[in-house]
Motif scaffolding. Structure first.
Motif, PDB file in Angstrom:
ATOM      1  N   LYS A 181      31.272  46.966  38.431  1.00 61.67           N
ATOM      2  CA  LYS A 181      31.546  45.530  38.416  1.00 61.67           C
ATOM      3  C   LYS A 181      32.702  45.158  39.338  1.00 61.67           C
ATOM      4  CE  LYS A 181      28.323  44.881  35.407  1.00 61.67           C
ATOM      5  NZ  LYS A 181      27.046  44.233  35.825  1.00 61.67           N
ATOM      6  N   VAL A 182      33.259  46.149  39.991  1.00 56.39           N
ATOM      7  CA  VAL A 182      34.369  45.914  40.919  1.00 56.39           C
ATOM      8  C   VAL A 182      33.793  45.678  42.312  1.00 56.39           C
ATOM      9  CG1 VAL A 182      36.439  46.911  41.957  1.00 56.39           C
ATOM     10  CG2 VAL A 182      35.962  47.270  39.526  1.00 56.39           C
ATOM     11  N   ASP A 183      33.859  44.449  42.774  1.00 56.07           N
ATOM     12  CA  ASP A 183      33.247  44.054  44.042  1.00 56.07           C
ATOM     13  C   ASP A 183      34.286  44.097  45.161  1.00 56.07           C
ATOM     14  OD1 ASP A 183      31.534  43.106  45.961  1.00 56.07           O
ATOM     15  OD2 ASP A 183      31.680  41.006  45.327  1.00 56.07           O
ATOM     16  N   VAL A 184      34.460  45.286  45.726  1.00 50.30           N
ATOM     17  CA  VAL A 184      35.410  45.457  46.827  1.00 50.30           C
ATOM     18  C   VAL A 184      34.796  46.352  47.894  1.00 50.30           C
ATOM     19  CG1 VAL A 184      37.421  45.252  45.291  1.00 50.30           C
ATOM     20  CG2 VAL A 184      36.508  47.518  45.840  1.00 50.30           C
ATOM     21  N   ASP A 185      35.431  46.364  49.043  1.00 55.04           N
ATOM     22  CA  ASP A 185      35.063  47.284  50.114  1.00 55.04           C
ATOM     23  C   ASP A 185      35.828  48.592  49.867  1.00 55.04           C
ATOM     24  OD1 ASP A 185      34.384  48.577  52.441  1.00 55.04           O
ATOM     25  OD2 ASP A 185      35.608  47.310  53.755  1.00 55.04           O
ATOM     26  N   PHE A 186      35.231  49.483  49.112  1.00 58.45           N
ATOM     27  CA  PHE A 186      35.932  50.683  48.642  1.00 58.45           C
ATOM     28  C   PHE A 186      36.579  51.500  49.762  1.00 58.45           C
ATOM     29  CE2 PHE A 186      33.505  49.832  44.762  1.00 58.45           C
ATOM     30  CZ  PHE A 186      34.445  50.130  43.785  1.00 58.45           C
ATOM     31  N   PRO A 187      35.888  51.787  50.875  1.00 62.01           N
ATOM     32  CA  PRO A 187      36.531  52.605  51.919  1.00 62.01           C
ATOM     33  C   PRO A 187      37.783  51.961  52.515  1.00 62.01           C
ATOM     34  CG  PRO A 187      34.157  52.604  52.200  1.00 62.01           C
ATOM     35  CD  PRO A 187      34.456  51.568  51.167  1.00 62.01           C
ATOM     36  N   ASN A 188      37.924  50.644  52.359  1.00 67.06           N
ATOM     37  CA  ASN A 188      39.085  49.943  52.904  1.00 67.06           C
ATOM     38  C   ASN A 188      39.961  49.354  51.799  1.00 67.06           C
ATOM     39  OD1 ASN A 188      38.583  50.132  55.847  1.00 67.06           O
ATOM     40  ND2 ASN A 188      36.720  49.010  55.326  1.00 67.06           N
ATOM     41  N   ALA A 189      39.836  49.900  50.597  1.00 69.43           N
ATOM     42  CA  ALA A 189      40.612  49.403  49.459  1.00 69.43           C
ATOM     43  C   ALA A 189      41.703  50.405  49.090  1.00 69.43           C
ATOM     44  CB  ALA A 189      39.695  49.171  48.263  1.00 69.43           C
ATOM     45  N   THR A 190      42.627  49.965  48.246  1.00 67.42           N
ATOM     46  CA  THR A 190      43.619  50.853  47.657  1.00 67.42           C
ATOM     47  C   THR A 190      43.526  50.733  46.146  1.00 67.42           C
ATOM     48  OG1 THR A 190      45.354  49.172  47.719  1.00 67.42           O
ATOM     49  CG2 THR A 190      45.208  50.655  49.597  1.00 67.42           C
TER      50      THR A 190
END
Length: 259
Positions: A181-190
């Motif tokens: 449910k976490v809608d982020v760009d994982f490779p560019n997230a922290t």
């Protein structure tokens, strides 16, 4: 030597967790993720993470789990404890500028994450999408439940419990089970993690599998610290002194066999 800190207010957050607001004669400054050694004469000393931002008075969120903390739970406003610190390195926020941020907390791990939350809210424009995934054993064990409504105005808050009751209509299950449910760009997230050791292990593995680089996955490590300055050896774990080299580490800094 410890400095005197007077308890100004005690608020019961759950059946075994109290929030203590302190007044100190000596001025202190701190960063989210750091901790103090809190002492009570005749009982001992324990490491306690700071739960307040620098815009607030010094606050400690303390669970009744042992001899010293049980004694502190008997204390009232106007009584004093000793404090020394702050110790540790704190959360690195510079690595998250202009990036998506995932905050993961389990149980009392929300205490230091709370300080980080308010730092992010204060400088909200510096970050993209921000998600908080916070898990507790039961709905009655949710710490800072009333504040989650404030946080939800600046970030997406996902609450989950291990065991629901008749009144709970929210999510059930471990924290890592709700990353879909976490809608982020994982490779560019922290990401910043704080909680029980098993949750940290699962979080490091899950976030890494989703593509977040190890140098952008940040966690705190718990230890039975006695001194806070790297002398007693109680917090030595896998070639790290948690009190002086941590308690905050990136996944890259941890040994390969940690997870």
């Amino acid at each position: 030597m410890p400095s005197e800190a007077v308890i100004e207010e005690v608020i019961s957050l759950t059946k075994d967790v109290n929030l203590y607001t302190m007044r100190t004669k000596k001025p202190f400054s701190w960063k989210s993720g750091q901790f103090f050694m809190v002492s009570l004469f005749g009982y001992g000393e324990v490491p306690i993470s700071v739960t307040s931002s620098m815009d607030e008075p010094l606050k400690f969120c303390i669970r009744k789990v042992g001899y010293v903390t049980a004694a502190i739970h008997e204390m009232k406003a106007g009584e004093s404890v000793g404090i020394r610190g702050p110790y540790g390195n704190g959360f690195p926020l510079d690595i998250s500028k202009n990036k998506d941020v995932i905050l993961m907390a389990g149980g009392l791990g929300i205490a230091p994450i709370r300080a980080l939350i308010y730092e992010i809210i204060k400088n909200r424009k510096n970050y993209r999408n921000v998600f908080l995934v916070y898990g507790s054993k039961t709905p009655d064990d949710i710490i800072y439940k009333s504040e989650t409504e404030v946080w939800a105005k600046s970030m997406k808050v996902i609450l989950t419990v291990d065991r629901k009751n008749d009144k709970w209509t929210g999510r059930v299950g471990v924290v890592t089970g709700h990353l879909d449910k976490v809608d982020v760009d994982f490779p560019n997230a922290t990401s910043y993690i704080c909680g029980p050791h098993l949750m940290i292990e699962a979080g490091l593995k899950s976030l890494s599998e989703k593509g977040i680089p190890p140098e952008k996955i940040v966690t705190t490590l718990e230890a039975h610290m006695k001194c806070g300055v790297g002398k007693c050896g109680h917090c030595y774990m896998k070639e790290k002194y948690i009190c002086t080299e941590g308690p905050v580490f990136t996944m890259k800094e941890l040994s390969p066999d940690f997870i």
